[in-house]
Design a protein around this motif. Structure first.
Motif, PDB file in Angstrom:
ATOM      1  N   ARG A 133       6.262 -15.075  -2.878  1.00  0.00           N
ATOM      2  CA  ARG A 133       5.696 -13.807  -3.347  1.00  0.00           C
ATOM      3  C   ARG A 133       4.169 -13.852  -3.358  1.00  0.00           C
ATOM      4  NH1 ARG A 133      10.518 -12.877  -2.796  1.00  0.00           N
ATOM      5  NH2 ARG A 133      11.834 -11.692  -4.259  1.00  0.00           N
ATOM      6  N   SER A 150       2.552  -4.893  -4.650  1.00  0.00           N
ATOM      7  CA  SER A 150       1.992  -5.240  -3.345  1.00  0.00           C
ATOM      8  C   SER A 150       2.376  -4.197  -2.293  1.00  0.00           C
ATOM      9  CB  SER A 150       2.448  -6.635  -2.921  1.00  0.00           C
ATOM     10  OG  SER A 150       3.856  -6.692  -2.733  1.00  0.00           O
ATOM     11  N   TYR A 151       3.572  -3.638  -2.420  1.00  0.00           N
ATOM     12  CA  TYR A 151       4.038  -2.611  -1.488  1.00  0.00           C
ATOM     13  C   TYR A 151       3.157  -1.356  -1.574  1.00  0.00           C
ATOM     14  CZ  TYR A 151       7.282   1.046   0.217  1.00  0.00           C
ATOM     15  OH  TYR A 151       7.860   2.108   0.857  1.00  0.00           O
ATOM     16  N   THR A 202      12.959  -6.264  -4.400  1.00  0.00           N
ATOM     17  CA  THR A 202      12.856  -5.161  -3.436  1.00  0.00           C
ATOM     18  C   THR A 202      13.620  -3.919  -3.868  1.00  0.00           C
ATOM     19  OG1 THR A 202      14.756  -6.061  -2.236  1.00  0.00           O
ATOM     20  CG2 THR A 202      12.580  -6.705  -1.458  1.00  0.00           C
ATOM     21  N   ASN A 207       4.726 -10.343   7.521  1.00  0.00           N
ATOM     22  CA  ASN A 207       5.051 -10.767   6.159  1.00  0.00           C
ATOM     23  C   ASN A 207       5.447 -12.241   6.125  1.00  0.00           C
ATOM     24  OD1 ASN A 207       6.049 -11.069   3.536  1.00  0.00           O
ATOM     25  ND2 ASN A 207       6.824  -8.979   3.483  1.00  0.00           N
ATOM     26  N   VAL A 248      -1.160  -9.059   1.935  1.00  0.00           N
ATOM     27  CA  VAL A 248      -1.440  -7.641   1.706  1.00  0.00           C
ATOM     28  C   VAL A 248      -2.916  -7.440   1.378  1.00  0.00           C
ATOM     29  CG1 VAL A 248      -1.019  -5.688   0.157  1.00  0.00           C
ATOM     30  CG2 VAL A 248       0.905  -7.053   0.999  1.00  0.00           C
ATOM     31  N   THR A 264       7.364  -5.083   1.412  1.00  0.00           N
ATOM     32  CA  THR A 264       7.077  -6.326   0.703  1.00  0.00           C
ATOM     33  C   THR A 264       8.095  -6.421  -0.431  1.00  0.00           C
ATOM     34  OG1 THR A 264       5.527  -5.402  -0.915  1.00  0.00           O
ATOM     35  CG2 THR A 264       4.620  -6.081   1.216  1.00  0.00           C
ATOM     36  N   HIS A 265       8.101  -7.545  -1.124  1.00  0.00           N
ATOM     37  CA  HIS A 265       9.158  -7.792  -2.102  1.00  0.00           C
ATOM     38  C   HIS A 265       8.782  -7.410  -3.527  1.00  0.00           C
ATOM     39  CE1 HIS A 265      10.601 -10.165   1.308  1.00  0.00           C
ATOM     40  NE2 HIS A 265      11.794 -10.074   0.760  1.00  0.00           N
ATOM     41  N   GLU A 314       2.822 -13.557   0.138  1.00  0.00           N
ATOM     42  CA  GLU A 314       3.002 -12.176   0.577  1.00  0.00           C
ATOM     43  C   GLU A 314       1.901 -11.283   0.013  1.00  0.00           C
ATOM     44  OE1 GLU A 314       7.021  -9.722   0.814  1.00  0.00           O
ATOM     45  OE2 GLU A 314       6.242  -9.730  -1.235  1.00  0.00           O
TER      46      GLU A 314
END
Length: 397
Positions: free
Chosen positions: A271, A317-318, A368, A301, A278, A312-313, A274
């Motif tokens: 994580r 961040s998404y 997610t 990713n 980002v 993203t998880h 990731e």
């Protein structure tokens, strides 16, 4: 209300938490959701007219403005950068799910307390159905729980937060029924433990660490609340659970060992790497940092071996990737506007709160499933049940 319940049950029976394509069943679910929300309310939210509704609670206005900030700038950005329409839709549809409370609550509150009850029952049913479908693809291998880590399967049924919701809500509802007494209620209380065991056993079998940890936290908190009201009942329930555990041939200890081993092997599941990817991507230009790469954007990713994917998880961040700092600020404002409903629910109906909040914390934190339909429906249930608890408190006052 019936359309919404039908949509949730159909979701559990025939759909998947993250369907890779739109099939007839997903179209049917969408049609039922539209039937539940109507046309006027979604149009009022998208157009901003909902801001002028007199007497609306503060969270509604915040949600309407946050939805606009998260929808339009990232959508324009994504299309301007040439994002594929399929990738754009994969982002926009989950955004709508995340804002289901502002679309559904004003319509559902007309039905009174029965709306929250019906939605809770439908979500629990969907969770049990997902668990059953997972057990079927696992060939009903109950003996493998605690002995080895079982596969999530191709459809990722157990990622649905409704599975954890059912695993927590059903035992707490069972305890509530038993507390009211009566032979019929005791019989129903015992029956509710069977689907709950299927959900929790599935999560243990596939070693869903965060879900299991959240379930333990919820049972401890709700158990402490019940202990002050029905101490002998809670102690009896705990003794029965302990006896079942001791007779399960090391199932609990095996499950704990599996969780520890998975934690040792996978840690935080990349994580942090990731999130760093980002930050590096959006930090490449002021526009990206401000409004993100847009809906439909892809990222190499590290959490999936460097493949270019659209997700993203984690939710933070998404949203930073897709909508930048402005979108992140809008999201946080929206989520913070729902905190009063959570606090009211914790005071007014702790068992419901401890059934709803853990799967939401999982979805909105390190999972997610923030993109799934049942995450938005759990947010809707949080607000509906919070409003019911507030009304009951006012009536008692």
């Amino acid at each position: 209300m019936l359309a919404l319940v039908a949509a949730v049950v159909l979701y559990g029976v025939l759909s998947w938490p993250a369907p890779p394509e739109v099939r007839v069943v997903e179209v049917a679910i969408a049609a039922l959701l539209v039937a539940a929300a109507g046309i006027a309310r979604p149009w009022a939210v998208v157009s901003g007219h909902a801001l002028h509704r007199p007497g609306a609670p503060p969270w509604e206005a915040t949600a309407v403005m946050a939805f606009a900030a998260l929808l339009w700038p990232p959508l324009a950005r994504g299309l301007a950068l040439g994002a594929g329409m399929a990738d754009v839709l994969r982002d926009v549809v989950p955004l709508i799910y995340l804002f289901l409370p502002v679309l559904l609550v004003p319509v559902l509150r007309r039905a009174g307390p029965r709306a929250a009850t019906a939605l809770a029952m439908a979500l629990a049913a969907a969770g049990v159905l997902f668990a059953l479908r997972w057990w079927r693809q696992a060939d009903w291998g109950f003996g493998a729980v605690g002995a080895r880590a079982m596969s999530d399967g191709a459809r990722y049924y157990l990622n649905a937060p409704s599975v954890l919701f059912a695993g927590i809500a059903l035992p707490l509802a069972s305890l509530g029924l038993a507390a009211r007494g009566g032979l019929w209620r005791w019989g129903m209380a015992l029956l509710l433990l069977v689907p709950a065991a299927l959900c929790l056993g599935a999560l243990a079998g596939a070693v869903h660490r965060m879900a299991l940890g959240m379930a333990v936290l919820a049972f401890a908190a709700a158990g402490a609340w019940w202990l002050r009201r029905r101490p002998w009942l809670v102690l009896g329930w705990a003794a029965a659970a302990l006896a079942a555990t001791l007779l399960s041939d090391g199932l609990l200890t095996g499950a704990v060992q599996q969780v520890a081993e998975k934690s040792r092997l996978t840690g935080a599941n990349t994580r942090f790497e990731e999130a760093a990817a980002v930050v590096e991507l959006v930090g490449g230009s002021p526009w990206s940092l401000l409004i993100g790469e847009g809906w439909g954007a892809l990222i190499a990713n590290p959490a999936v071996g460097g493949w270019r994917v659209s997700y993203t998880h984690t939710l933070l961040s998404y949203v930073l990737l897709k909508a930048g700092l402005l979108g992140l600020a809008a999201l946080l404002a929206y989520l913070l506007s729902l905190v009063p409903a959570a606090l009211i629910l914790l005071r007014g109906s702790p068992p419901m709160a401890w059934a709803v909040l853990p799967p939401l914390a999982m979805s909105l934190g390190l999972h997610t499933s923030f993109k799934y339909l049942d995450c938005g429906l759990l947010l809707t249930l949080l607000v509906l049940a919070g409003e019911d608890a507030s009304r009951k408190s006012a009536d008692m006052g």
